[in-house]
Design an enzyme around this catalytic site. Structure first.
Site, PDB file in Angstrom:
ATOM      1  N   HIS A   1     -11.550   9.714   6.880  1.00 21.91           N
ATOM      2  CA  HIS A   1     -11.510   8.366   7.168  1.00 21.91           C
ATOM      3  C   HIS A   1     -10.887   7.877   8.573  1.00 21.91           C
ATOM      4  O   HIS A   1     -11.187   6.800   9.015  1.00 21.91           O
ATOM      5  CB  HIS A   1     -10.273   7.902   5.983  1.00 21.91           C
ATOM      6  CG  HIS A   1     -10.021   6.426   5.777  1.00 21.91           C
ATOM      7  ND1 HIS A   1     -11.113   5.589   5.574  1.00 21.91           N
ATOM      8  CD2 HIS A   1      -9.063   5.700   6.120  1.00 21.91           C
ATOM      9  CE1 HIS A   1     -10.383   4.409   5.654  1.00 21.91           C
ATOM     10  NE2 HIS A   1      -9.319   4.407   5.862  1.00 21.91           N
TER      11      HIS A   1
ATOM     12  N   HIS B   1      -9.289   9.991   2.997  1.00 23.46           N
ATOM     13  CA  HIS B   1      -8.824   8.766   2.265  1.00 23.46           C
ATOM     14  C   HIS B   1      -9.227   9.294   0.812  1.00 23.46           C
ATOM     15  O   HIS B   1     -10.113   9.845   0.510  1.00 23.46           O
ATOM     16  CB  HIS B   1      -9.772   7.566   2.643  1.00 23.46           C
ATOM     17  CG  HIS B   1      -9.167   6.387   1.864  1.00 23.46           C
ATOM     18  ND1 HIS B   1      -9.111   5.967   0.655  1.00 23.46           N
ATOM     19  CD2 HIS B   1      -8.592   5.247   2.418  1.00 23.46           C
ATOM     20  CE1 HIS B   1      -8.429   4.830   0.106  1.00 23.46           C
ATOM     21  NE2 HIS B   1      -8.092   4.287   1.490  1.00 23.46           N
TER      22      HIS B   1
ATOM     23  N   GLU C   1       0.771  -1.049  -0.168  1.00 26.60           N
ATOM     24  CA  GLU C   1       0.046   0.066  -0.021  1.00 26.60           C
ATOM     25  C   GLU C   1       0.726   1.145   0.086  1.00 26.60           C
ATOM     26  O   GLU C   1       2.110   1.094   0.320  1.00 26.60           O
ATOM     27  CB  GLU C   1      -1.009   0.010   1.247  1.00 26.60           C
ATOM     28  CG  GLU C   1      -2.021  -0.884   1.330  1.00 26.60           C
ATOM     29  CD  GLU C   1      -3.024  -0.917   2.136  1.00 26.60           C
ATOM     30  OE1 GLU C   1      -2.813  -0.095   3.260  1.00 26.60           O
ATOM     31  OE2 GLU C   1      -4.220  -1.681   2.018  1.00 26.60           O
TER      32      GLU C   1
ATOM     33  N   ARG D   1      -1.040   9.255   1.642  1.00 25.96           N
ATOM     34  CA  ARG D   1      -2.669   9.446   1.365  1.00 25.96           C
ATOM     35  C   ARG D   1      -2.953  10.957   1.243  1.00 25.96           C
ATOM     36  O   ARG D   1      -3.662  11.372   0.341  1.00 25.96           O
ATOM     37  CB  ARG D   1      -3.128   8.977   2.679  1.00 25.96           C
ATOM     38  CG  ARG D   1      -4.412   8.165   2.617  1.00 25.96           C
ATOM     39  CD  ARG D   1      -4.593   7.632   3.720  1.00 25.96           C
ATOM     40  NE  ARG D   1      -4.623   6.031   3.315  1.00 25.96           N
ATOM     41  CZ  ARG D   1      -5.223   5.173   4.045  1.00 25.96           C
ATOM     42  NH1 ARG D   1      -5.733   5.299   5.269  1.00 25.96           N
ATOM     43  NH2 ARG D   1      -5.254   3.757   3.724  1.00 25.96           N
TER      44      ARG D   1
ATOM     45  N   ARG E   1      -1.412   8.971   9.414  1.00 30.53           N
ATOM     46  CA  ARG E   1      -1.399   7.466   9.660  1.00 30.53           C
ATOM     47  C   ARG E   1      -0.798   6.786   8.450  1.00 30.53           C
ATOM     48  O   ARG E   1      -1.406   7.111   7.403  1.00 30.53           O
ATOM     49  CB  ARG E   1      -2.496   6.837  10.212  1.00 30.53           C
ATOM     50  CG  ARG E   1      -2.609   5.456  10.333  1.00 30.53           C
ATOM     51  CD  ARG E   1      -3.987   5.017  10.954  1.00 30.53           C
ATOM     52  NE  ARG E   1      -4.918   5.302   9.846  1.00 30.53           N
ATOM     53  CZ  ARG E   1      -5.297   4.611   8.986  1.00 30.53           C
ATOM     54  NH1 ARG E   1      -4.913   3.392   8.887  1.00 30.53           N
ATOM     55  NH2 ARG E   1      -6.160   4.930   8.143  1.00 30.53           N
TER      56      ARG E   1
HETATM   57  C1  SIN Z   1      -7.810   1.178   2.700  1.00 28.64           C
HETATM   58  O1  SIN Z   1      -8.093  -0.228   2.452  1.00 28.64           O
HETATM   59  O2  SIN Z   1      -7.303   1.717   1.778  1.00 28.64           O
HETATM   60  C2  SIN Z   1      -7.835   1.573   4.128  1.00 28.64           C
HETATM   61  C3  SIN Z   1      -6.490   1.090   4.772  1.00 28.64           C
HETATM   62  C4  SIN Z   1      -6.354   1.951   5.969  1.00 28.64           C
HETATM   63  O3  SIN Z   1      -7.020   3.033   6.180  1.00 28.64           O
HETATM   64  O4  SIN Z   1      -5.473   1.798   6.643  1.00 28.64           O
END
Ligand code: SIN
Length: 540
Positions: free
Chosen positions: A341, A234, A117, A280, A376
């Site tokens: 988020h 998000h 990610e 993010r 985060r």
């Molecule tokens: C996501 O799946 O994009 C969210 C994961 C997260 O917020 O840690």
């Protein structure tokens, strides 16, 4: 206290049945009786909604030190290094235990499967059933909790306030939503693990239950809150008019999805070299800029390079949900926009969940451990709930030994409630179907917060938001129900966030000020702290 409260006793009270609350409760059950209260069904939590996964340095190519570095980098100068060390070092142990307790993470052959990610330097995200990671963890923890005789779980119990006596939290009050009766729970220590507050914003990926209740009642009781200006947005929530902002996990971009503006141009290269895998906040702001530039309400997430077969297997929930809106991710572009988020701030705690009030503990999104700093790192939140939930449980047992009470003795404790009905703030609707004053005010708070305390902020807008929020008069009721209390909690925290955001005259992590567009370490390499009746302060 009105006499109409029915009194219960437990050695330990836990408010919230997400990952942090359940993990703490399981720990606490080794020492005495535990009562877990959840305002909705036991499985209705942000944990159960978590798609992407849980980050942990367990793969052959990974190192704990790298996870630590990535977390600190994402936190933009505000992480508490000791908290981050604990998270990444203790994470593998608690994940291994989760697996022993029956959590089934996805595997590649016999080995755990890790995905990538944004802002992670390695593939280190565990996932379950593709994109239902939180639901699987919640299932396994609930199954374990149900198997412990003196661990009681009570759904539809809405905690309204903490009981503070001689500067110590000695219990709490709650409403049983099934019949509206009022209850008082007395015990050795209280843990708040009610999750976040995304419902403060008009656009949010959070469930309806995320109204910041734990943070608000702690604040009302005099606890110190910290870092409340840091709200993470998000980048990719499904942007279909009239539909909830369903999360399109970052893992989609980890697996190759790209962003395009309404002219179908891949625009991220103009904003950051990591493009779709930039942090993010960078991606969210780039999307907002692109939406403004093209005067559009959304951009697109393009996953059409992948086959329907791959998508159905790797992201079953997302794929099916998009199909239900008439979008086939294998052939259609998905309209997306950013949405609130996660809140990095919360009730300030030490490394063991202790708050500034004796007898009160906090864990998970409700707490500000300092582990996330100003931003985060994706998929660190479930890990935080797990590690710091367990740590809070250990501290509660140490600080407030269960004494002579017999495990299992929960005088006055109710029979377990069935966990089969969903509870929403529908009571806020009048019988006529016309929205009630509570509903209208909730929407107003959400609008003000989205427009003026959102992704891009300025001193002028923040001052205006504070003025509007201060001018709101909440409806008065002698016996408010859940939606009345939620409205009060949202209003309280909206003001706290707006005031902290106005005080932080710099840009850092998720907090962006167009009038102070740079990070200012000299003045603001500090945590904001706020306590009821006092101005926002900054402390190291
Ligand atoms: C996501 O799946 O994009 C969210 C994961 C997260 O917020 O840690």
């Amino acid at each position: 206290m009105p006499n109409s409260h029915k009194t219960h006793r437990a050695d330990y009270a836990v408010v919230g049945s997400g990952i942090a609350g359940l993990r703490a409760a399981i720990e606490l059950s080794a020492a005495g009786s535990v009562l877990v209260l959840a305002k909705s069904t036991l499985s209705d939590s942000a944990t159960a909604w978590a798609q992407g996964g849980i980050a942990v340095a367990l793969s052959d190519e990974d190192e704990i030190g790298l996870h630590e570095q990535d977390t600190i980098k994402a936190g933009d100068g505000l992480c508490r290094p000791e908290a981050v060390s604990l998270l990444v070092e203790e994470g593998p142990k608690y994940i291994t235990q989760l697996i022993e307790w029956g959590t089934e993470f996805d595997r590649a052959g016999t080995k755990l499967a890790f995905t990538r990610e944004a802002a992670h330097s390695r593939s280190r995200i565990l996932h379950a059933h593709g994109d239902s990671t939180g639901r699987e963890i919640s299932r396994a923890l609930l199954a374990r909790a149900h198997s412990i005789p003196h661990l009681h779980l009570r759904a539809h119990a809405f905690t309204t306030e903490l009981i503070v006596e001689r500067e110590r939290v000695t219990g709490l009050r709650f409403i049983d939503e099934a019949d509206g009766t009022l209850h008082e729970l007395r015990g050795g220590a209280v843990l708040l693990a009610t999750g976040g507050l995304g419902q403060i914003y008009r656009e949010t990926t959070n469930p309806e239950v995320a109204t910041g209740d734990g943070i608000a009642i702690a604040y009302e009781a005099g606890a110190v809150l910290s870092d409340m200006e840091f709200v993470q947005f998000h980048p990719t929530a499904l942007a279909i008019q009239g539909a909830p902002r369903f999360l399109l996990s970052e893992a989609l971009r980890g697996e190759g999805a790209v962003l395009r503006n309404i002219g179908l141009e891949r625009f991220m290269k103009r904003y950051n070299e990591a493009q779709e895998l930039a942090p993010r906040d960078v991606v969210a702001r780039a999307i907002v800029s692109e939406m403004q530039r093209t005067q559009s309400t959304h951009v697109y997430l393009d996953m059409t390079k992948k086959s329907a077969e791959f998508l159905r297997k790797r992201f079953p929930r997302i794929y099916e949900t998009c199909l239900s809106y008439g979008l086939d991710l294998a052939s259609d572009l998905a309209p997306v926009c950013p949405a609130a988020h996660y809140v990095m701030g919360g009730v300030r705690t030490d490394l063991a969940g202790r708050t500034s009030l004796l007898g009160l503990y906090a864990a998970g999104e409700t707490a500000a451990t300092g582990v996330h700093g100003a931003n985060r790192l994706a998929s660190n939140s479930l890990l935080e709930g797990l590690v710091f939930g367990a740590r809070a449980g250990q501290a509660m047992m140490k600080d407030a030994p269960a004494g002579k009470r017999q495990p299992g003795a929960l005088p006055g404790s109710p029979a377990p409630m069935p966990d089969n009905s969903s509870s929403t703030p529908k009571e806020a609707m009048k019988n006529s179907g016309k929205p009630s004053t509570e509903c209208v005010m909730r929407k107003k708070i959400q609008d003000v917060m989205w427009r003026e305390v959102g992704i891009m902020r300025s001193g002028k807008e923040l001052a205006d938001a504070i003025k509007q929020l201060e001018a709101m008069e909440l409806p008065k009721s002698e016996k408010p129900g859940r939606s009345g209390h939620e409205l009060r909690n949202l209003h309280t925290l909206a003001l706290v966030i707006a005031r902290a955001a106005r005080a932080r005259e710099e840009s850092r992590g998720s907090h962006y000020r167009s009038d102070f567009a740079y990070r200012n370490d000299e003045d603001f390499s500090k945590h904001s702290v706020v306590q009821k009746g006092k101005d926002v302060q900054f402390e190291p």
